[in-house]
Design an enzyme around this catalytic site. Structure first.
Site, short mmCIF file in Angstrom:
data_model
loop_
_atom_site.label_atom_id
_atom_site.label_comp_id
_atom_site.label_asym_id
_atom_site.label_seq_id
_atom_site.Cartn_x
_atom_site.Cartn_y
_atom_site.Cartn_z
N LYS A 16 -11.70 -5.48 -5.06
CA LYS A 16 -12.69 -4.41 -5.09
C LYS A 16 -12.06 -3.03 -5.18
O LYS A 16 -12.72 -2.07 -5.54
CB LYS A 16 -13.61 -4.49 -3.87
N LYS A 22 -5.32 -11.16 -8.16
CA LYS A 22 -6.60 -11.43 -7.51
C LYS A 22 -7.68 -10.42 -7.93
O LYS A 22 -7.37 -9.26 -8.17
CB LYS A 22 -6.36 -11.30 -6.00
N LYS A 76 0.82 -1.21 0.00
CA LYS A 76 0.00 0.00 0.00
C LYS A 76 0.86 1.26 0.00
O LYS A 76 0.45 2.28 -0.56
CB LYS A 76 -0.97 0.01 1.19
#
Ligand code: TRP
Length: 340
Positions: A204, A201, A119
């Site tokens: 969202k 993956k 992140k």
């Protein structure tokens, strides 16, 4: 005889960050398991809004999304009578215990967290302290409720290991206070990958919306996203198609939605064109998501219904959380209020 039934079910707890749109990957990897495990556990399902602000959020959108996520938990089949559903920020004990746990977490441990490293790369204009200490908040989420089982994706395994270490560290330093939770990580088999980049993956928070199926995507969007999904350069399904990342992902999706084994799915499509697989998959998706979306619309149309569930959830959660936190405060040497 008046027999009071003692509630002896173990506790299961999980949460999803209200960022992006809930995706089919979240349903298959997490929410579906919550629903199937709820009869054997006391379920605690949190919309972890405090985690979400570790990356920038637009306030109006965040507010809307938090309610939408809670409504989607319900639409997926979490029974609010049997489980506790709430917003993390409605239960102040999360922040309070997180602070204490921060003081028992080593920098070296936080430095190892791969989600922090990822992140920080993706949001390198905002590498804030919250992003760094987030695992202590997650540990607080779990440990406040004496949780037995935490169903999470494989990417959260490291955070769960830290949670266990913190629980044991605290229990050893003082006396048994926290239950040491177990992870529940679904089998690899049903990993749902990105539609455009099937090596990664389905997420969202992907910046490309064509990479994921949102649980609230209307039928025309579902059809378009599946049509555009990448496959290999062949034309017909063969037993080897399962091994190809793109085609295999579409077959896996079909298998999961239709509750077929991979083998049965191949048998069903062998010799058929990719376009047929896509058409059938789009139909299966629409059939699967339509009732979910209907339930969701109904929940949101009764405004007080959701508000009441969240209020009740926060109350029940606070009742449990207060007990754990007061034990913690006492053990570390804080003076109890009103007693000097
Ligand atoms: N960190 C989790 C994620 O990004 C979300 C989360 C926060 C969570 N608190 C939790 C998951 C407690 C399980 C239990 O997916």
């Amino acid at each position: 005889m008046n027999t009071i039934k003692k509630n002896t079910k173990p506790t299961l707890l999980s949460g999803i960050q209200p960022s992006g749109n809930l995706a089919l990957g979240n349903y298959i990897g997490a929410m579906r398991n919550w629903v199937s495990l709820q009869k054997d556990y006391n379920g605690i399902f949190i919309v972890v809004d405090m985690h979400a602000i570790t990356v920038k959020q637009e306030p109006a959108q965040l507010r809307k999304r938090c309610l939408s996520f809670a409504a989607q938990y319900l639409a997926a089949g979490i029974d609010p009578q049997e489980n506790i559903i709430f917003m993390q920020s409605h239960v102040p004990q999360h922040a309070e215990l997180a602070w204490v746990l921060n003081c028992y977490t080593y920098l070296g441990e936080l430095n190892r967290m791969t989600q922090f490293k990822d992140k920080s790369k993706r949001h390198n204009d905002n590498i804030n302290a919250g992003l760094y200490t987030y695992p202590a908040l997650m540990a607080a989420d779990i440990l406040l409720y004496q949780t037995d089982l935490v169903p999470v994706g494989a990417d959260q395994k490291q955070h769960l290991e830290l949670t266990r270490d913190l629980a044991m560290r605290f229990n050893n330093a003082f006396s048994p206070t926290f239950k040491v939770p177990e992870p529940f990580i679904p089998k690899e088999g049903a990993r749902i990958m990105s539609l455009q980049e099937p090596e990664k993956k389905m997420s969202k928070s992907d910046s490309n919306e064509n990479n994921y199926i949102a649980l609230l995507d209307p039928p025309d969007v579902l059809v378009r996203k599946i049509k555009r999904a990448v496959t290999d350069s062949g034309r017909e399904i063969t037993p080897d198609s399962m091994k190809n990342p793109g085609t295999g992902n579409l077959l896996t999706l079909f298998a999961v939605l239709s509750e077929l084994t991979p083998k049965q799915t191949i048998q069903r499509f062998e010799g058929k064109q990719y376009s047929e697989l896509k058409d059938e998959l789009a139909d299966a998706l629409i059939a699967f998501l339509e009732p979910f979306q209907k339930r969701y619309d109904k929940i949101l149309s009764e405004k007080d219904y959701l508000t009441n569930i969240l209020e009740e959830g926060a109350e029940k959660a606070q009742y449990i959380a207060r007990k754990t936190l007061s034990k913690v405060y006492r053990k570390i040497g804080f003076v109890a209020p009103g007693r000097s």
